[in-house]
Design a protein around this motif. Structure first.
Motif, short mmCIF file in Angstrom:
data_model
loop_
_atom_site.label_atom_id
_atom_site.label_comp_id
_atom_site.label_asym_id
_atom_site.label_seq_id
_atom_site.Cartn_x
_atom_site.Cartn_y
_atom_site.Cartn_z
N SER A 1524 0.80 -1.22 0.00
CA SER A 1524 0.00 0.00 0.00
C SER A 1524 0.84 1.27 0.00
N LEU A 1525 2.13 1.16 0.34
CA LEU A 1525 2.93 2.38 0.47
C LEU A 1525 3.25 3.00 -0.88
N HIS A 1526 3.70 2.17 -1.81
CA HIS A 1526 4.11 2.73 -3.10
C HIS A 1526 3.46 2.01 -4.27
N ALA A 1527 3.20 0.72 -4.09
CA ALA A 1527 2.67 -0.06 -5.21
C ALA A 1527 1.33 0.49 -5.67
N SER A 1528 0.51 0.99 -4.76
CA SER A 1528 -0.83 1.45 -5.11
C SER A 1528 -0.85 2.87 -5.66
N ASP A 1529 0.32 3.41 -6.00
CA ASP A 1529 0.35 4.73 -6.65
C ASP A 1529 -0.49 4.74 -7.91
N TYR A 1530 -0.57 3.61 -8.57
CA TYR A 1530 -1.37 3.48 -9.80
C TYR A 1530 -2.82 3.85 -9.52
N TRP A 1531 -3.40 3.16 -8.51
CA TRP A 1531 -4.82 3.40 -8.23
C TRP A 1531 -5.04 4.75 -7.57
N LYS A 1532 -4.03 5.24 -6.83
CA LYS A 1532 -4.15 6.58 -6.27
C LYS A 1532 -4.27 7.61 -7.39
N TYR A 1533 -3.46 7.40 -8.43
CA TYR A 1533 -3.51 8.29 -9.60
C TYR A 1533 -4.89 8.23 -10.25
N VAL A 1534 -5.43 7.01 -10.42
CA VAL A 1534 -6.73 6.83 -11.08
C VAL A 1534 -7.84 7.51 -10.28
N LEU A 1535 -7.88 7.26 -8.96
CA LEU A 1535 -8.93 7.85 -8.14
C LEU A 1535 -8.81 9.38 -8.12
N THR A 1536 -7.58 9.87 -8.09
CA THR A 1536 -7.37 11.32 -8.08
C THR A 1536 -7.88 11.93 -9.39
N LYS A 1537 -7.56 11.32 -10.52
CA LYS A 1537 -7.94 11.87 -11.82
C LYS A 1537 -9.44 11.79 -12.08
N PHE A 1538 -10.05 10.67 -11.69
CA PHE A 1538 -11.47 10.46 -12.01
C PHE A 1538 -12.34 10.50 -10.75
N ASN A 1539 -11.90 11.23 -9.76
CA ASN A 1539 -12.62 11.31 -8.48
C ASN A 1539 -14.07 11.72 -8.69
N ASN A 1540 -14.27 12.80 -9.45
CA ASN A 1540 -15.64 13.33 -9.65
C ASN A 1540 -16.50 12.34 -10.42
N LYS A 1541 -15.91 11.68 -11.40
CA LYS A 1541 -16.70 10.74 -12.21
C LYS A 1541 -17.10 9.50 -11.41
N PHE A 1542 -16.17 9.00 -10.57
CA PHE A 1542 -16.52 7.86 -9.71
C PHE A 1542 -17.62 8.26 -8.72
N ALA A 1543 -17.51 9.49 -8.19
CA ALA A 1543 -18.53 9.99 -7.25
C ALA A 1543 -19.90 10.06 -7.93
N GLU A 1544 -19.89 10.58 -9.15
CA GLU A 1544 -21.14 10.69 -9.91
C GLU A 1544 -21.73 9.30 -10.17
N GLU A 1545 -20.88 8.37 -10.52
CA GLU A 1545 -21.31 7.00 -10.82
C GLU A 1545 -21.94 6.35 -9.59
N TYR A 1546 -21.33 6.58 -8.41
CA TYR A 1546 -21.79 5.94 -7.18
C TYR A 1546 -22.74 6.83 -6.37
N LYS A 1547 -23.17 7.97 -7.00
CA LYS A 1547 -24.09 8.90 -6.33
C LYS A 1547 -23.56 9.29 -4.95
N ALA A 1548 -22.32 9.75 -4.96
CA ALA A 1548 -21.65 10.12 -3.71
C ALA A 1548 -20.90 11.43 -3.93
N GLU A 1549 -20.38 11.96 -2.83
CA GLU A 1549 -19.51 13.13 -2.94
C GLU A 1549 -18.10 12.65 -3.25
N PRO A 1550 -17.31 13.46 -3.97
CA PRO A 1550 -15.93 13.03 -4.28
C PRO A 1550 -15.11 12.77 -3.01
N ALA A 1551 -14.17 11.87 -3.13
CA ALA A 1551 -13.29 11.54 -1.99
C ALA A 1551 -12.38 12.73 -1.68
N GLU A 1552 -11.97 12.80 -0.41
CA GLU A 1552 -11.01 13.83 -0.01
C GLU A 1552 -9.61 13.28 -0.32
N ILE A 1553 -9.00 13.80 -1.35
CA ILE A 1553 -7.74 13.25 -1.86
C ILE A 1553 -6.55 13.83 -1.10
#
Length: 1576
Positions: A1524-1553
Motif C-alpha cells: 500500500s505504500l508505493h505499489a498502489s500509486d497506480y490506483w491513487k492516480y486513477v482515483l485522483t484523476k477520475f474522483n468526480n466521475k466515480f462519485a457521480e457514478e456511485y451517487k456520492a460526494e468526491p473523496a477527499e484526496i
C-alpha cells in the motif's frame, strides 16, 4: 682451460644473482619484489585456505607463514619444510653406529624464519606491511623497526607499518585507581632500550632478551633465537634487521617485570657491519646494551659514536676470550661506571644474570629522561639517510588531506585537533544527525501506523510523506561542508592514495576519539563517587555515546548527501554532480573496506544509497558477481568481530572505545581454484552489533531492534555464526529466542538457513565430552524457543528447532578456548584459539560448498536487503513477505508449469478428437469391437492410461524442477505441494471432460439403432434412385427423338416426383428438452431440502431466463439492510451475490454456446455438466452466504436459457439428418450424373473436381480448423501479456492507464471478468494478423495435402477394383487427417463412368488447385471469424488459465494472482482504494486502501475488525502490507484523476484526496505498476 670458461650460461647467471634475488627466487617471491604483495591477494579464499598440508618446498613457506599469521597463530614462525623436520628412523635390525649419531642432518634447504619475514616485508606494499606488523604484535612477536635491503645496504624505518598498533597498559601510577592508558605505540613517548652485538658472541642475545621480558609464570619467545626451530640457520638477508618489541605493565607488582612501559630494540648482526643502524639506535635509545665476547681496546665504533643515552657493555666472561685490560681501557675512554658494565662471571647462572640485567634496564626505565616517540625517530632517520616508509608522495598527500579534515580551520589548522566532537558532527556532518533519525522514525511509522488513532489513514500517511519531503528539503538546504568536500575529493583519488587517505583518517579519528573517551571516562568515574550528581552523570553518559567519530560517520554523511540529492529532480545540478558517489564506495568495497549496511545510531538502512552502491559494485565485477554471505550474531562484547577478523584476516571498522553498532559488510575475493567448489566469486562477511546491548536496554523497542537486525542478517546469510556463552543462561535464552525467531521467518520464506553455534572461552580438551549434557540442554532450549517464536508468528506447526532447520547438536557446535594465552597486555593470542577458529573456518567453507542452493548474484543480494528490511519494519512479517526474487522465482515456476500443463491439455485435446472420430465412424468402417458400448469402455481405459502417463510426466517435471538449485527454486518450495495438487486436479478435470465427451459422442452416434435406421433409409433411397435413373437412361435411349437437355430434365423430374411419392419418409421425432432439463434440475435441488423444492415449483421453468437475472433479498429485514448498505456504498450480500450470479451465468452461457457450435444432437450429459458447473462455483464462494432462494432462481434462469438453446440445437440436428431433406439436397447432383451417363461423357475430371470440392475440401477445412485453436494458444502463451497470471494482470492495467478512459476503469472495477474476457479477445485480435495465422493454417494445409497425396498413391497401388473401391481405400488410408464425411460421399458414389487411374491423376491436379484456393481463402478470412470457427477457442482457454480461481481481495476486490490451480492462499500484487468500488463514509467516497484500514464487510458478520486480524476471518488470503505504500500509486492516480466521475457514478460526494496523491504523475503510476509486478 680456465674454470670460468667451463661454466655454462646458467651457472654464470647464478653467480651474478645477489643474495636477495637468490632467496626471493627460492621462496617464489621474485615477481613480487617489484609488483608488491597486496592485502586482497592475501585475504582471498583459495585452496591453501583450508588445506592442512604442511609446506613441501621453500616456495610454500611464505604463504604458510602468512596463512598462520593472518589467523594470529603464534606458531607462524615455525616455517620449516616437512622433510627437514622428519626424523630418520633406522631400518629393522640395524646395528649401533656412533659416527652416524654424530652426523647432523643436512641444513642446506633450511631457512631462518627472519629471512622469510624480511623477504615478505620487502615484497609487500605498505598496507600488507601494516597488517603483518599488527598481527605480529598480537602474537607478541618482535616487529621490524629498521628493515634492511642487503643488496643496496639501505634500510628503512617502518614507521607506517607500526602505525596501527594500539595497546592498553597500566603503569604503576594508575595501579591504585585501576585506570589504564590506551594509545598508538608510534605516538607514545616511551624510553627505548636497544641491544646490539659487537663481534662474535657465544651466547644468544635474543634468547636472553626473551627471558628478560618474560615473568616466571609466562615465558614467550618474542625474538627469534638460535635455540628455536630454524633459528640456528644462517641468516641470508636479515642481518641488519632491527626489531622492536614493547614491555607493557598490567599494574600488578607480582606479575610485572617492569613497572613502566619500555620499548626494546634488537639489532641482528655485528654492529661493525651495520654502523648506520647502530648510530640510529645510539641517538634514539635511552640505553644501548652492547653484547660481546672479546673487545678491541681501540674500539673506535663505541668511542666515536654520538650517544644520547647510556651505553652498557655486557660481556661473557664464561667464553674465556674476554680481555679484562681491553675492557678497562674502553670503559675509561667512554667514562663508564661499574653499573654500566655487566659481566657474566664463571659462577653466574642464567637466572642470576637475567636478574642483574633486568635491574640495569629497570634503572634506565625509571630514571632516564630520554623518551622518544617512534614518530620523532623519522627526523634522526633522515639525518642518517635512512629511508622512512611514510615518505612516499602518495602517503604524504593522503596525510595532508586527512589532517585537513580532522583539524580545525584556523591559523594553525593542520596541527590543531577537533575540540568538540559533538559540535564537529553538527557543523561538518549535519545530515546524519537528528534529521536522519527523524526520517527513520517517519519511515517506520509510515509502515506501522502505530499513532494513526482515529485519523483518516491515507491522509495520515500523506502527512508523513510530506514531513519526509520537508526533511529531505532541509537536508538539501545545507551546503556541503568543507570536511565532506575534502573527504569526497580525497576518496576520488587513485586507489593507493585513497587507501592511504582512509587509513590516515581512521588513525587520526581513533586517536581523537580515544583521547576524548579517556577524559570522559575519568570524569564519569569522579562523578560516580558522589551519588547526588545524577544529572552530571547522565550528561557525561550522553557525551560518551556521542563522542565516537570514525570514517563510517563520513561515509554515512556521504550516503545521506546522496539520498537527499536523488530526491531532487534529475535535472537538478546537485543530482547530476553527486551521481558518482556510489561508484566510489563500490570501489572501496572491492578494495576490502568494510561498508556500513545498517546505521547503528539511527537503526536504519539508507536503502537507496546501499542499493546504488551494490549496483555499481555489480557493474565493476560482472559477470563474476556471485556471492555467499557469512554473518555473526551474538551478545555484545563476546568477541564477534575478533572472531571474524581472526577467521578471515580482516579488520572491521570499529569506533575506538565502542563496540560495533549496526552492521558492516566486507567483500573477500574467492580465487579461481575455489570458485567451482564454493559456487561463488566473493564471500560477503557481515559483522553486526551485539544483541542485548546495554546502551539500548533501556529503550522500549530494544527487543524489536534486536529482532529486526537478527531477521535481516539471517535472511541475507548463507550461514550464520551464533556466538553464545553457556554460562549466562538467562541472557542466552533471550538471544536464542531472537535468533530462532529469525530462522523461523526464513523457513517460512522457503530459504534454508544454516547456522553454526560457537561457544567461546571453553578451553578444556574434554570440552566436547563434558558439554554433551550442555548440548542437550541447548537443544531443549532451542525447541522451547522455537515453540515460543512459532506462537508469536502464528505457526504452531513448528514444535522443534529441527523443524525449522537442519541441526545436529554434535556437528553444529564449535568450542573455542579463550583469546589470550595469559594475562594481557603481554599475553600473546592463544594458539588453541587460532586453531579452533581455523577449524571453524574450514567447517563453514565446507558447508557453503554443499551446493544445495545456488549463490545469489549481487542484484539478488541487493533485492534481499531491500525486501527484508521493508518487511522487518512491519509487525506482521511471516504472512506478508514477498520480494521480487520470490516473485521472480514464482513467476518462473508458473511459466514452466503452464508450459507443461498446456502440453498435457493439447495432447488430450488431440487424443479426444481422434476418439470422437472413431465413435462417429463406428458402424461405417471396420472396427475391432462389435458393440459401441465396448468401444466406449475401451476408449475410456485408453484415456485413463494416457491421463496417468501425462500426470506422471507432469509430476516428474515438477520434481526435477525443484532438484536444480538455479533460479532460487528454494524460495518457492512452500508452493511445491500446491502445484503437485494442481497437476492431480488437472488430471481429474480432463478425465471428467474426456469421459463426458466420449459418452455424449457415443450416445449421439448410438442411438445406434435409430442412427443406423436413418443411414439404412438413406442408403435404400440412394439405391432405389440409382435403379430408377439407370432404367430412365435406357428408356431415353430407346426414344426416337433427339433428347435435348430440356427433355432430359423433364424426364428426370417426372421420375424423381414418382420415386419420392413411392418412398416412405417417417417423421423424425423430437424430444422435449425443457422437460428433460426440469427433471435433472429437480433431481439436483432435491438434495437442498424441501424449501428449495417449494421455491422450484413456484415458477414454471419455461417462464424463466427470459429477462436479465436480478437477485432481490427475501424478507423485509434483508431488504432494509440492503438499502442501508447501498446508501453507504458497502458491498453487502445482495450486491455480492448479484456479481457472482452474473459471473456464473456468463460461464454457463459460454459452455452452452460451445456445445451448440458443435452441431451435435442434445444429450442429457449437457445439462448435468451445467448443473455441476453451477454447484462448483457456488461451493467455491464460501465467503458468501448462499441462500436457497438465490440458488434456486439462479439455476432456473440458467437451465431455462440452456434448455431453449439445446432444444433449437436438437431440432436443427434432426432436420440436418432428415432422409427426405438429405435426398432432396442432392437432387441436382443426381440430375447432372444422369445427363453425363446418358451422353456417355468421360467424368474423370469432373468427378475428381466434385470429390475434391464436396468431400476433401470440407474435410481439410475442418482438420485445419480443429488444429488452429491449439496453434493460436501456443503463439499467445509465448507473448508477454499471456505468459503468466501476474504479467496478464500487469498488461491489462497498463492498457487501462495508457488509454486512461473512465469507462474502462469502471468496467474493470465493477465487471472484472467481463472486462478481461473482452480484453483477451481484443488483445488477440491486435496481436494476430492474417499473415501469422495463415502460417499455422498453411502448415496444417500442407500436412493434409501430403496425407491426401500419400493416401491416393497407396490406394492406387492396390490392384483391381472400380472408383468406389478406390475412394474407400483413400478414405481408409487417410484415417483421421482429414476425415471425409459419410454424407458427402453419397451422391458421389453412384453412376460413375470413370477410369480409376485417370481419376487419380485428375484428383492430384484438383487437390493442388484446392490447396491454392484454400490459401487464398485463409488469407482473406478475418481473424474474428476464424476464432469463432475453431474447435478449441483460444480466448476461452486463455481466460480459464489467466483469470485463475477468480477470487478477489475481500477488501478491495483486486483479483487473485496465484499460479497453481489448487493454491491454499490467495494473493495479489495490486490493492486499490476502496472508493473505486463505491465504498463511502457518510456521503464521501473513501480513500482507504484495504490493507491499512479497518472495515465492515459482509464476511465479518457486520463486526468492525482491525486489518491486523484479517486472517482470523479471511484465513486463505495473504496480503502483503508494504504494497500500500508505493505499489498502489497506480490506483491513487486513477482515483485522483477520475474522483468526480466515480462519485457521480456511485451517487456520492468526491473523496477527499491526500495532497501527496495529487503529485503522482502518470509516469510514476506506470512505474509503480512495473515494480509491483516485477517487470524489468
Amino acid at each position: 682451460m680456465p674454470l670460468t670458461d667451463r661454466m655454462d650460461d646458467n651457472q654464470q647467471s647464478k653467480m651474478k644473482e645477489t643474495h636477495l634475488e637468490r632467496l626471493l627466487k627460492d621462496l617464489g617471491l621474485e615477481h613480487l619484489y617489484q609488483e608488491k604483495l597486496t592485502l586482497s591477494k592475501i585475504l582471498q579464499i583459495d585452496e591453501k585456505t583450508i588445506s592442512d598440508e604442511p609446506p613441501q618446498c621453500n616456495s610454500d613457506l611464505p604463504w604458510y607463514f602468512l596463512k598462520k599469521l593472518m589467523m594470529v597463530n603464534v606458531t607462524a614462525r615455525n616455517v620449516q619444510l616437512t622433510s627437514a623436520c622428519e626424523s630418520v628412523s633406522d631400518p629393522e635390525g640395524a646395528e649401533f653406529d656412533l659416527d652416524k649419531l654424530l652426523v647432523s642432518l643436512p641444513s642446506d634447504n633450511k631457512l631462518n624464519p627472519l629471512d622469510v619475514i624480511t623477504a615478505l616485508f620487502l615484497c609487500s606494499d605498505g598496507f600488507v606491511q601494516q597488517e603483518l606488523t599488527l598481527k605480529m604484535s598480537m602474537c607478541q612477536f618482535a616487529v621490524p623497526l629498521l628493515l634492511p635491503n642487503c643488496d643496496t645496504n639501505q634500510c628503512t624505518l617502518m614507521l607506517w607499518a607500526m602505525r596501527d598498533i594500539v595497546k592498553k597498559y597500566r603503569p604503576s601510577s594508575l595501579s591504585e585507581s585501576k585506570g589504564f592508558i590506551e594509545d598508538r605505540l608510534v605516538v607514545s613517548e616511551l624510553p627505548m632500550v636497544s641491544f646490539v652485538r659487537l663481534g662474535e658472541c657465544s651466547w644468544s642475545k635474543s634468547e636472553i632478551l626473551n627471558k628478560l621480558l618474560s615473568n616466571s609464570q609466562q615465558y614467550h619467545d618474542t625474538f627469534v633465537h638460535r635455540n628455536m626451530e630454524g633459528g640456528d640457520c644462517p641468516r641470508q638477508i636479515s642481518n641488519g634487521l632491527t626489531e622492536i618489541s614493547w614491555y607493557l605493565p598490567c599494574g600488578n607488582k607480582n606479575m610485572d617485570v617492569f613497572s613502566e612501559p619500555v620499548a626494546v630494540a634488537n639489532l641482528r648482526g655485528d654492529i661493525t657491519s651495520f654502523e648506520t643502524q647502530f648510530s640510529f639506535l645510539c641517538q634514539t635509545s635511552a640505553a644501548v646494551f652492547v653484547f660481546f665476547d672479546n673487545l678491541d681496546s681501540e674500539c673506535k665504533l663505541l668511542t666515536n659514536q654520538h650517544h644520547k643515552g647510556q651505553i652498557f657493555l655486557v660481556g661473557n666472561h664464561q667464553s674465556g676470550r674476554l680481555s679484562l685490560d681491553a675492557l678497562s681501557r674502553v670503559a675509561k675512554k667512554m667514562n663508564l661506571t661499574n653499573s654500566q658494565i655487566l659481566l657474566r662471571k664463571q659462577q653466574t647462572n642464567d637466572a642470576d644474570f637475567i636478574k642483574s640485567l633486568r635491574g640495569a634496564v629497570n634503572n634506565v626505565v625509571e630514571n632516564s629522561k630520554m623518551k622518544m616517540k617512534i614518530e620523532q625517530m623519522a627526523d634522526i632517520a633522515h639525518e642518517l639517510e635512512i629511508w622512512v616508509d611514510e615518505d612516499c608522495e602518495k602517503c604524504q598527500t593522503a596525510k595532508r588531506n586527512a589532517d585537513a579534515i580532522t583539524a580545525k580551520r584556523n591559523a594553525d589548522a593542520i596541527t590543531a585537533e577537533i575540540k568538540d566532537i559533538l559540535k564537529y558532527k553538527e557543523t561538518q556532518l549535519p545530515l546524519q544527525g537528528e534529521t536522519w533519525k527523524e526520517l527513520t522514525r517517519l519511515e517506520k511509522e509510515e509502515f506501522r501506523l502505530r499513532k494513526v488513532g482515529t485519523q483518516n489513514i491515507e491522509m495520515y500517511k500523506s502527512d508523513l510523506q510530506k514531513q519526509k519531503v520537508k526533511l529531505r528539503d532541509k537536508q538539501n538546504s545545507y551546503d556541503m561542508c568543507d570536511a565532506m568536500t575534502c573527504f569526497i575529493s580525497a576518496i576520488s583519488t587513485p586507489s593507493t592514495e585513497r587507501c592511504y587517505f582512509l587509513k590516515w583518517m581512521r588513525l587520526n579519528l581513533d586517536n581523537l576519539s580515544r583521547q576524548k573517551l579517556s577524559d570522559l571516562r575519568e570524569a564519569y568515574k569522579n562523578q560516580k563517587k558522589s551519588p547526588e550528581n545524577k544529572e552530571e552523570i547522565k550528561e557525561i553518559d550522553q557525551q560518551l555515546s556521542n563522542s565516537s567519530l570514525g570514517i563510517e560517520h563520513f561515509f554515512r554523511e556521504m550516503g545521506q548527501i546522496y539520498e537527499a540529492s536523488v530526491s531532487l529532480p534529475e535535472t537538478d545540478p546537485s543530482h547530476q554532480l553527486l551521481k558518482h558517489l556510489p561508484k566510489l564506495c563500490a570501489e572501496l568495497l572491492l578494495d576490502g573496506l568494510p561498508v556500513e549496511l545498517v546505521d547503528g545510531d539511527a537503526s536504519n538502512i539508507p536503502l537507496r544509497w546501499v542499493t546504488d552502491v551494490l549496483s555499481e559494485l555489480n557493474k565493476l565485477v560482472s559477470p563474476h558477481n556471485k556471492i555467499l554471505v557469512v554473518t555473526v550474531l551474538g551478545v555484545q562484547s563476546t568477541g564477534k568481530s575478533t572472531l571474524l577478523n581472526t577467521m578471515f584476516g580482516v579488520q572491521f571498522a570499529v569506533s575506538s572505545g565502542r563496540c560495533t553498532r549496526g552492521a558492516f559488510m566486507l567483500l573477500i575475493k574467492v580465487n579461481e581454484d575455489m570458485k567451482k567448489e564454493l559456487g561463488c566469486d566473493f564471500l560477503m562477511i557481515i559483522d553486526t552489533e551485539g544483541l542485548k546491548s546495554p546502551e539500548l536496554s533501556n529503550l522500549d523497542d530494544s527487543y524489536e531492534h534486536d529482532n529486526e537486525l537478527a531477521t535481516l542478517v539471517v535472511g541475507l546469510s548463507d550461514i550464520t555464526i551464533i556466538n553464545i556463552a553457556m554460562e549466562n543462561s538467562t541472557e542466552m535464552k533471550d538471544i536464542l529466542q531472537i535468533v530462532v525467531h529469525a530462522f523461523l521467518r526464513m523457513k517460512a520464506l522457503g530459504k534454508k538457513p544454516k547456522c553454526q553455534f560457537v561457544h567461546q572461552n571453553v578451553a578444556d580438551v574434554s570440552a566436547p565430552e563434558k558439554n554433551l549434557r550442555d548440548r542437550q540442554l541447548l537443544l531443549e532450549q532451542l525447541n522451547e524457543m522455537t515453540q515460543a517464536a512459532a506462537r508469536m508468528e502464528k505457526k504452531e506447526e513448528y514444535k522443534n528447532f529441527t523443524d525449522v532447520m537442519e541441526y545436529n547438536p554434535d556437528t553444529g557446535n564449535m568450542y573455542i578456548p579463550g583469546l589470550w594465552n595469559g594475562s594481557p597486555p603481554m599475553a600473546p593470542v592463544n594458539a588453541g584459539y587460532s586453531e579452533a577458529v581455523y577449524e571453524l573456518k574450514k567447517n563453514i567453507l565446507q558447508v557453503l560448498g554443499n551446493h544445495e542452493t545456488s549463490a545469489n548474484n549481487i542484484p539478488e543480494f541487493t533485492e534481499w536487503i531491500t525486501s527484508l528490511w521493508k518487511s522487518v519494519k512491519h509487525e506482521k512479517f511471516i504472512f506478508s513477505f514477498r520480494n521480487s526474487l520470490v516473485a521472480d522465482a514464482y513467476m518462473k515456476l508458473c511459466t514452466e508449469y503452464n508450459k507443461w500443463e498446456w502440453e498435457f491439455k493439447k495432447e488430450m485435446y488431440s487424443w479426444t478428437n481422434t476418439a470422437e472420430t472413431k465413435i462417429s465412424y463406428f458402424g461405417r468402417v471396420r472396427s475391432e469391437v462389435s458393440d459401441i458400448g465396448q468401444l466406449l469402455k475401451k476408449l475410456k481405459t485408453e484415456a485413463s492410461s494416457e491421463l496417468f502417463k501425462w500426470e506422471t510426466k507432469l509430476l516428474d517435471k515438477l520434481e526435477e524442477y525443484f532438484m536444480h538449485p538455479e533460479g532460487h527454486v528454494y524460495l518457492v518450495e512452500p508452493y511445491r505441494e500446491e502445484f503437485a495438487n494442481s497437476a492431480k486436479s488437472l488430471r481429474q478435470e480432463i478425465e471428467s471432460s474426456v469421459c463426458n465427451k466420449l459418452t455424449a459422442a457415443t450416445d449421439v452416434r448410438g442411438d445406434i439403432r435409430r442412427m443406423n435406421e436413418v443411414d439404412k433409409m438413406k442408403m435404400n433411397h440412394t439405391k432405389e434412385l440409382v435403379k430408377k435413373i439407370q432404367a430412365l437412361i435406357k428408356d431415353c435411349h430407346k426414344k426416337k427423338v433427339v433428347m435435348t437437355d430440356k427433355k432430359l430434365d423433364e424426364e428426370f423430374d417426372t421420375m424423381w416426383d414418382k420415386m419420392v411419392d413411392e418412398q416412405t419418409f417417417p417423421k423424425q421425432e423430437t424430444i422435449d428438452v425443457m422437460g428433460s432439463v426440469f427433471v435433472y434440475l429437480m433431481e439436483n435441488l432435491r438434495q437442498k431440502g424441501s424449501h428449495a423444492m417449494e421455491l422450484l415449483n413456484q415458477k414454471r421453468l419455461q417462464d424463466c431466463g427470459k429477462i436479465p437475472f436480478k437477485y432481490l433479498a427475501e424478507g423485509f429485514f434483508n431488504q432494509t439492510a440492503h438499502r442501508v448498505r447501498q446508501f453507504y456504498g458497502i458491498e453487502d450480500q445482495v450486491k455480492a451475490l448479484q456479481k457472482l450470479a452474473v459471473c456464473i451465468i456468463t460461464d454457463c452461457s459460454q459452455s452452452v454456446e460451445e456445445k451448440v457450435e458443435r452441431k451435435n444432437n442434445y444429450h442429457d450429459n449437457f445439462i448435468q455438466e451445467i448443473l455441476h458447473m453451477i454447484d462448483q462455483k457456488l461451493e467455491n464462494s464460501q465467503d458468501l452466504k448462499i441462500r436457497s432462494d438465490f440458488e434456486v432462481s439462479l439455476k432456473q434462469h440458467i437451465c431455462a436459457d440452456a434448455a431453449r438453446e439445446f432444444q433449437k440445437m436438437h431440432e436443427d440436428f434432426i432436420q440436418v439428418n432428415d432422409p427426405y431433406r438429405c435426398l432432396c439436397q442432392n437432387k441436382e447432383k443426381f440430375r447432372a450424373n444422369f445427363k453425363d451417363e446418358f451422353h456417355e461423357r468421360d467424368q474423370c475430371q469432373k468427378k475428381a473436381k466434385e470429390f475434391t470440392d464436396d468431400c476433401l475440401k470440407p474435410a481439410v477445412v475442418k482438420f485445419v480448423s480443429k488444429s488452429l485453436g491449439s496453434d493460436i494458444i501456443d503463439d499467445m502463451r509465448g507473448r508477454f501479456q499471456f505468459s503468466t497470471r501476474m504479467f496478464f494482470q500487469y498488461s491489462v492495467l497498463l492498457d487501462l492507464i495508457r488509454k486512461d478512459n473512465f469507462e474502462d476503469y469502471l468496467s474493470y472495477v465493477n465487471s472484472y471478468e467481463q472486462h478481461v474476457k473482452k480484453w483477451i479477445l481484443d488483445e488477440m485480435l491486435k496481436l494476430l494478423t492474417n499473415e501469422s495465422v495463415s502460417k499455422f493454417e498453411d502448415q496444417h494445409l500442407r500436412s493434409s495435402i501430403q496425407s491426401i497425396n500419400d493416401a491416393v498413391n497407396k490406394a492406387q497401388a492396390k490392384e483391381g477394383g472400380n472408383l468406389q473401391k478406390l475412394i474407400q481405400d483413400i478414405r481408409q488410408e487417410l484415417g483421421e487427417s482429414p476425415v471425409i464425411s459419410e454424407d458427402s460421399l453419397g451422391p458421389f458414389m453412384i453412376l460413375n463412368n470413370v477410369d480409376p487411374k485417370q481419376f487419380a491423376q485428375w484428383l492430384t491436379e484438383c487437390v493442388k488447385d484446392m490447396a491454392e484456393d484454400l490459401r487464398e481463402e485463409f488469407k482473406t478470412t478475418n481473424i474474428r471469424t476464424k476464432l469463432t470457427s475453431v474447435d478449441v477457442k483460444p480466448q476461452i482457454e486463455l481466460y480459464k488459465k489467466l483469470v485463475g480461481c477468480g477470487k478477489q481481495c475481500p477488501f478491495c476486490k483486486a483479483p487473485c494472482e496465484a499460479g497453481a490451480a489448487e493454491h491454499k492462499q490467495h494473493f495479489t500484487s495490486f490493492h486499490q482504494p476502496k472508493g473505486l468500488g463505491g465504498l463511502k463514509q457518510g456521503w464521501k467516497l473513501v480513500t482507504d486502501i484495504c490493507i491499512s484500514s479497518c472495515l465492515c464487510n459482509a464476511a465479518t458478520n457486520g463486526e468492525w475488525r482491525p486489518y491486523k486480524e484479517y486472517r482470523k476471518i479471511f484465513s486463505d488470503w495473504l496480503i502483503a502490507p508494504d504494497e500500500s505504500l508505493h505499489a498502489s500509486d497506480y490506483w491513487k492516480y486513477v482515483l485522483t484523476k477520475f474522483n468526480n466521475k466515480f462519485a457521480e457514478e456511485y451517487k456520492a460526494e468526491p473523496a477527499e484526496i491526500p495532497d501527496t496523491w495529487k503529485e503522482i504523475t502518470k509516469q510514476q503510476a506506470e512505474e509503480s505498476l512495473k515494480k509491483s509486478f516485477g517487470v524489468k
